[in-house]
Scaffold this active site. Structure first.
Site, PDB file in Angstrom:
ATOM      1  N   GLY A   1     -46.222  -4.599  27.837  1.00 23.44           N
ATOM      2  CA  GLY A   1     -45.432  -4.339  29.050  1.00 23.44           C
ATOM      3  C   GLY A   1     -44.021  -4.881  28.999  1.00 23.44           C
ATOM      4  N   CYS A   2     -43.363  -4.768  27.846  1.00 24.81           N
ATOM      5  CA  CYS A   2     -42.061  -5.431  27.660  1.00 24.81           C
ATOM      6  C   CYS A   2     -40.848  -4.585  28.008  1.00 24.81           C
ATOM      7  CB  CYS A   2     -41.923  -5.899  26.207  1.00 24.81           C
ATOM      8  SG  CYS A   2     -42.963  -7.312  25.809  1.00 24.81           S
TER       9      CYS A   2
ATOM     10  N   TYR B   1     -55.875  -2.722  43.382  1.00 20.28           N
ATOM     11  CA  TYR B   1     -55.126  -3.701  42.593  1.00 20.28           C
ATOM     12  C   TYR B   1     -55.785  -5.074  42.676  1.00 20.28           C
ATOM     13  CZ  TYR B   1     -51.173  -6.469  40.877  1.00 20.28           C
ATOM     14  OH  TYR B   1     -50.378  -7.329  40.164  1.00 20.28           O
TER      15      TYR B   1
ATOM     16  N   SER C   1     -39.599  -3.958  30.837  1.00 24.70           N
ATOM     17  CA  SER C   1     -38.827  -4.519  31.944  1.00 24.70           C
ATOM     18  C   SER C   1     -39.548  -5.729  32.502  1.00 24.70           C
ATOM     19  CB  SER C   1     -38.637  -3.467  33.059  1.00 24.70           C
ATOM     20  OG  SER C   1     -39.893  -3.107  33.612  1.00 24.70           O
TER      21      SER C   1
END
Length: 270
Positions: A9-10, A147, A12
């Site tokens: 997940g890099c 979530y 942002s």
């Protein structure tokens, strides 16, 4: 010799901040994302950061990213499961396919990456698995049932994993962030058929939790500082809201105690 970490997940937010924090701390970093061509320039311009494609819902891409990382930097010392997204809506409003997608990324994707790296860590009796939960994995928030469920699942899965692997020299840390200003909100999936009767429930949120944004770079440095440590904590909370979490846990204890006389009737004869 520099240690090596793979982070998901890099593109942002936390992922980018973590990649930079680890690199600044002397680590070799595999900064992974679904679309490497959209990587921030801060990541692409450094020799100690390799930008690689990885989609946590694609086991082939996981295997390829792990192999590419090891070919460039050597064995993995740590992984950080930071990829994730948010599905909004109450259970009645949720499309079940959105619920499945939420778990596919936030829970199954996390498990898939751990499965890919754990054999090597187990063999070397060395490694650290850091997985992002959320304040919503500690306090059930209204209108984000999918979530919250995924993050509560991450909490349980990671705590159980820690008890399974600790004797093998592998550490597990659950990262529990409060609110931060990231692009996470830009990928929120909202209900296609919202039910107006649930609108008032959202008003609870202000009293449940501290929504003040934390220091993203500071949180990333804090996470990097415990990575690879022999005394790394099982849980690391970053950002605002810890006092609220404590309050909710005290409420749980009080609620159990308030019905302890009823609980005692279920114990049977000894």
């Amino acid at each position: 010799m520099a240690q090596t970490v793979l982070i998901t997940g890099c593109r942002s937010g936390f992922g980018t901040a973590l990649a930079l924090a680890f690199a600044d701390a002397g680590w070799n970093v595999a900064a992974t994302m679904r679309e490497p061509n959209r990587a921030p320039a801060d990541l692409s311009d450094r020799d100690d950061i390799a930008v690689l494609r990885l989609d946590v819902t694609d086991t082939d891409s996981i295997a390829e990213a792990v192999a590419a990382t090891q070919e460039r930097f050597g064995p993995l010392d740590a992984v950080v499961n930071a990829a994730g997204f948010v599905v909004q809506g109450t259970l009645e409003e949720l499309a079940l396919d959105d619920l499945r997608s939420q778990f596919e990324t936030n829970v199954i994707g996390t498990a898939a990456l751990v499965q890919a790296v754990l054999p090597g860590m187990r063999e070397r009796r060395h490694g650290h698995i850091l997985t992002f939960s959320s304040g919503a994995g500690l306090v059930g928030m209204p209108r984000i049932e999918a979530y919250a469920a995924s993050k509560f699942a991450v909490e349980g899965m990671s705590e159980s994993l820690q008890r399974s692997v600790d004797h093998l020299g592998v550490k597990v840390t659950i990262v529990e962030p409060g609110v931060f200003s990231t692009e996470l909100g830009n990928s929120v999936v909202t209900p296609k058929n919202p039910v107006a009767d649930y609108d008032p429930s959202a008003a609870q949120a202000a009293d449940l939790y501290d929504w003040t944004p934390g220091d993203l770079a500071g949180a990333a440095r804090a996470i990097a500082s415990v990575a690879g440590e022999s005394d790394a904590p099982l849980r690391l909370y970053v950002g605002h809201g810890l006092d609220d979490v404590r309050r909710h846990y005290r409420n749980r204890l009080d609620e159990w105690q308030s019905r302890e006389d009823l609980t005692s009737t279920t114990l049977g004869e000894h």
